[in-house]
Design an enzyme around this catalytic site. Structure first.
Site, short mmCIF file in Angstrom:
data_model
loop_
_atom_site.label_atom_id
_atom_site.label_comp_id
_atom_site.label_asym_id
_atom_site.label_seq_id
_atom_site.Cartn_x
_atom_site.Cartn_y
_atom_site.Cartn_z
N ARG A 82 -51.98 98.03 37.85
CA ARG A 82 -53.07 97.77 36.89
C ARG A 82 -54.09 98.91 36.90
O ARG A 82 -54.74 99.19 35.90
CB ARG A 82 -53.76 96.44 37.21
CG ARG A 82 -54.91 96.10 36.24
CD ARG A 82 -55.36 94.66 36.39
NE ARG A 82 -55.79 94.36 37.74
CZ ARG A 82 -57.03 94.53 38.21
NH1 ARG A 82 -57.97 95.02 37.42
NH2 ARG A 82 -57.34 94.21 39.45
N TYR A 111 -56.87 96.54 9.32
CA TYR A 111 -55.83 95.67 9.86
C TYR A 111 -56.41 94.27 10.09
O TYR A 111 -57.49 94.14 10.68
CB TYR A 111 -55.30 96.27 11.15
CG TYR A 111 -54.27 95.42 11.87
CD1 TYR A 111 -53.12 94.98 11.22
CD2 TYR A 111 -54.45 95.06 13.20
CE1 TYR A 111 -52.18 94.20 11.88
CE2 TYR A 111 -53.52 94.28 13.87
CZ TYR A 111 -52.39 93.86 13.21
OH TYR A 111 -51.46 93.08 13.85
N ASP A 145 -58.74 104.49 14.09
CA ASP A 145 -57.39 103.95 14.27
C ASP A 145 -56.45 104.88 13.52
O ASP A 145 -56.45 104.95 12.29
CB ASP A 145 -57.32 102.52 13.70
CG ASP A 145 -55.96 101.87 13.92
OD1 ASP A 145 -54.96 102.61 14.08
OD2 ASP A 145 -55.88 100.63 13.91
N LYS A 153 -45.87 101.22 16.76
CA LYS A 153 -45.47 101.77 15.47
C LYS A 153 -44.78 103.13 15.65
O LYS A 153 -43.79 103.22 16.34
CB LYS A 153 -46.68 101.83 14.56
CG LYS A 153 -47.50 100.52 14.50
CD LYS A 153 -46.68 99.32 14.09
CE LYS A 153 -47.51 98.11 13.74
NZ LYS A 153 -48.25 97.49 14.86
#
Length: 394
Positions: free
Chosen positions: A59, A112, A184, A209
């Site tokens: 992590r 989005y 973005d 993507k």
């Protein structure tokens, strides 16, 4: 030490990997380990105190994830990156790291869907206010900022209308009030657009993507221009647990090796299909940055290295025509997402933006009959033939 490369294809293929650091492996191994052993108690203490950069726990850091972060930071031209579990985890990391009670956010529309919902409904629970402005109107963004504005969030090209935002103009507005500009960059990706070159402070991606490009993983990544912002982002990701898994990182890194080739192939298909669709009698209009008819065609030529692979178009006959088209296609896949090797088609009003009210959809330019075509790497003739037979049924 491996030689640095400056070409975009070379950076994608070699970025983040020095074989000497991985026992000669030419593909970064998947370090599928939750924790890492310390050579001594003293070294363990030093790592926890931040006096040593050795590994502790996945992590907090993992070699596979670090390789991906270095690769994407290099592609974007940032000082470093933070891998995230999903695209929305990347968005959340930015907000959690950079906003506090009393802060104000300016965000562009269209956006989005889940990002818009987070800004418009969820951040208010923490005392954060917001103003939405039209993506294509830099003057409207300038009117929206105020002294309490700490973050300006833009998406360009915008989802799903393919509107563009002038990054340099908005950067000037944001920095004038001391705000951070977040971009973005999912639709264009670093092969076609690098927002840091135009004044951005943070760049994020849904790595699901085009960075990954194979529809087999969900992931996100955030890139910072400066070290203090990178530290804030990493601390938030670690504290809130938005970090990614090493196998996710390996899949995305593997996908990036072919990023330029995939993007250029899909873009060539999209350019051809957009021009053909624009001339088709069943199509009301087409929005694609590579067509002179796009109202921001010149901005696309200035700000981007190519128009990308996303086409928005409206059918004559509205939503019923769109439904029939998508149900008649035999080759193109009816699914959300984009940036993969396969071509996908979807209806934003009833799918990706279903959580946005109809009034807000119309305000953002998301019409009832809008169709979003995410063009892939197949043979353009096959894609055109499938669209042609489906359009003939309308």
């Amino acid at each position: 030490m491996k030689q640095e490369h400056t070409g975009r294809h070379s950076r994608a293929i070699h970025g983040g990997l020095d074989p000497l650091e991985h026992r000669g492996a030419v593909s970064v191994p998947i370090y599928q380990s939750s924790t890492f052993a310390f050579p001594s108690a003293e070294e363990g203490a030093a790592r926890f105190l931040g006096q040593s950069d050795g590994l502790i726990y996945t992590r907090l850091g993992n070699p596979t994830i670090q390789a991906l972060e270095a690769c994407v930071a290099g592609l974007e031209g940032g000082c470093g990156a933070v891998g995230a579990a999903t695209g929305m985890a990347a968005v959340s990391t930015v907000f959690l790291a950079l906003l506090g009670s009393g802060d104000h956010v300016v965000a562009t529309r269209p956006l989005y869907g889940p990002t818009g919902v987070m800004i418009g409904t969820r951040l208010s629970r923490f005392g954060v206010s917001f103003t939405f402005a039209r993506a294509a109107e830099a003057a409207e963004i300038e009117r929206a900022v105020r002294p309490a504005t700490r973050l300006v969030y833009i998406e360009t090209p915008a989802n799903p209308t393919v509107d563009l935002v002038d990054i340099a103009a908005v950067a000037e507005v944001a920095h004038r009030v001391g705000a951070v500009l977040v971009v973005d960059n999912t639709f264009a990706g670093p092969h076609l657009q690098r927002p840091f070159e135009w004044g951005a402070d943070v760049v994020l991606h849904s790595a699901t993507k085009s960075l990954n490009g194979h529809a087999d993983v969900v992931a996100g990544i955030v890139v910072a221009r400066t070290a203090p912002v990178l530290q804030a982002l990493r601390e938030a990701a670690v504290a809130y647990g938005t970090t990614m898994d090493p196998h996710q990182a390996w899949l995305v890194l593997r996908g990036i090796r072919t990023l330029g080739m995939r993007v250029e192939r899909a873009q060539a298909n999209a350019q051809a299909l957009a021009g053909w669709l624009e001339r088709h009698p069943a199509v009301e209009w087409v929005r694609y940055p590579g067509l002179p008819s796009h109202p921001q065609y010149e901005l696309a030529r200035r700000q981007m290295d190519g128009p990308g692979s996303i086409i928005a178009f409206e059918l004559r006959g509205g939503v019923e025509a769109g439904r029939r088209l998508m149900n008649t296609l035999r080759f193109i896949t009816l699914a959300v997402s984009l940036g993969g090797v396969e071509t996908l088609i979807e209806h934003p009003a009833s799918m990706t933006h279903k959580g946005v009210s109809e009034a807000e959809q119309r305000e953002q330019g998301i019409t009832a009959g809008l169709v979003r075509l995410a063009v892939g790497c197949e043979d353009e003739a096959d894609l055109r033939a499938d669209l042609e037979q489906a359009l003939a049924t309308l």
